[in-house]
Design a protein around this motif. Structure first.
Motif, PDB file in Angstrom:
ATOM      1  N   LYS A   1       0.844  -1.180   0.000  1.00 24.07           N
ATOM      2  CA  LYS A   1       0.000   0.000   0.000  1.00 24.07           C
ATOM      3  C   LYS A   1       0.886   1.239   0.000  1.00 24.07           C
ATOM      4  CE  LYS A   1      -3.948  -0.818   0.179  1.00 24.07           C
ATOM      5  NZ  LYS A   1      -4.720  -1.151  -1.042  1.00 24.07           N
ATOM      6  N   ALA A   2       0.545   2.194  -0.836  1.00 23.15           N
ATOM      7  CA  ALA A   2       1.290   3.442  -0.929  1.00 23.15           C
ATOM      8  C   ALA A   2       0.333   4.613  -0.785  1.00 23.15           C
ATOM      9  CB  ALA A   2       2.010   3.518  -2.275  1.00 23.15           C
ATOM     10  N   CYS A   3       0.832   5.724  -0.269  1.00 22.17           N
ATOM     11  CA  CYS A   3       0.029   6.942  -0.221  1.00 22.17           C
ATOM     12  C   CYS A   3       0.945   8.154  -0.196  1.00 22.17           C
ATOM     13  CB  CYS A   3      -0.927   6.949   0.960  1.00 22.17           C
ATOM     14  SG  CYS A   3      -0.166   7.279   2.543  1.00 22.17           S
ATOM     15  N   ASP A   4       0.411   9.259  -0.635  1.00 20.22           N
ATOM     16  CA  ASP A   4       1.133  10.526  -0.683  1.00 20.22           C
ATOM     17  C   ASP A   4       1.058  11.187   0.697  1.00 20.22           C
ATOM     18  OD1 ASP A   4       2.071  13.102  -1.149  1.00 20.22           O
ATOM     19  OD2 ASP A   4       0.984  13.336  -3.026  1.00 20.22           O
TER      20      ASP A   4
ATOM     21  N   TYR B   1      -3.393   8.985   4.039  1.00 17.19           N
ATOM     22  CA  TYR B   1      -3.947   7.715   4.494  1.00 17.19           C
ATOM     23  C   TYR B   1      -3.834   6.659   3.397  1.00 17.19           C
ATOM     24  CZ  TYR B   1      -8.064   9.220   1.860  1.00 17.19           C
ATOM     25  OH  TYR B   1      -8.900   9.650   0.873  1.00 17.19           O
ATOM     26  N   PHE B   2      -3.852   5.401   3.834  1.00 17.73           N
ATOM     27  CA  PHE B   2      -3.852   4.249   2.938  1.00 17.73           C
ATOM     28  C   PHE B   2      -5.289   3.759   2.800  1.00 17.73           C
ATOM     29  CE2 PHE B   2       0.204   4.195   5.213  1.00 17.73           C
ATOM     30  CZ  PHE B   2       1.109   4.131   4.162  1.00 17.73           C
TER      31      PHE B   2
ATOM     32  N   ALA C   1       2.718  -4.198   3.341  1.00 18.67           N
ATOM     33  CA  ALA C   1       3.918  -3.360   3.276  1.00 18.67           C
ATOM     34  C   ALA C   1       3.401  -1.953   3.010  1.00 18.67           C
ATOM     35  CB  ALA C   1       4.840  -3.821   2.159  1.00 18.67           C
ATOM     36  N   PHE C   2       3.619  -1.050   3.943  1.00 18.37           N
ATOM     37  CA  PHE C   2       3.151   0.328   3.811  1.00 18.37           C
ATOM     38  C   PHE C   2       4.316   1.201   3.368  1.00 18.37           C
ATOM     39  CE2 PHE C   2       0.165  -1.565   6.807  1.00 18.37           C
ATOM     40  CZ  PHE C   2      -1.035  -1.213   6.209  1.00 18.37           C
ATOM     41  N   ALA C   3       4.094   1.942   2.276  1.00 11.00           N
ATOM     42  CA  ALA C   3       5.153   2.761   1.698  1.00 11.00           C
ATOM     43  C   ALA C   3       4.640   4.176   1.412  1.00 11.00           C
ATOM     44  CB  ALA C   3       5.674   2.112   0.414  1.00 11.00           C
TER      45      ALA C   3
END
Length: 121
Positions: free
Chosen positions: A44-47, A53-54, A72-74
């Motif tokens: 999961k990616a977010c700006d 937020y994801f 995996a949070f990126a």
């Protein structure tokens, strides 16, 4: 409103995580990669500077939980036409914070939750 390039940045984040964590790429609607032992990983990616937020989709989350999968949070920051990954954090799907599900308006036929960066990083 999310960037029209959000998908491009998300794909770049997937490639980054797969390379840095030595994962095997996978194309499945509920996970993006696998550990060497076959355990699924949803990336999961977010700006950081935009949404913060994801987005987690309920159906995919339930499948990931049943498979004892990981997230995996990126989070990333946009830099011109590319994105710079701030950090990568791995988290078992069973260790996610309590999520509040809402309707998605038909997207992906699943409800979604918005998980703040601070809740998982």
């Amino acid at each position: 409103m999310p960037s029209k390039k959000a998908n491009q940045y998300g794909t770049a984040a997937e490639h980054h995580v797969i390379e840095k964590r030595n994962l095997e790429p996978a194309r499945c609607y509920w996970y993006d990669a696998k550990f060497q032992n076959g355990t699924p990983v949803e990336i999961k990616a977010c700006d950081v500077d935009s949404t913060g937020y994801f987005q987690i989709y309920e159906e995919a989350h339930r499948k990931l939980r049943r498979a004892n999968g990981w997230y995996a949070f990126a989070p990333y920051r946009r830099s011109g036409s590319s994105a710079r990954i701030v950090t990568v954090r791995m988290r078992r799907s069973s260790k996610m914070p309590l999520m509040e599900w809402s309707e998605t308006g038909g997207h992906r036929n699943s409800r979604k939750a918005k998980v703040k960066i601070e809740a998982v990083i």
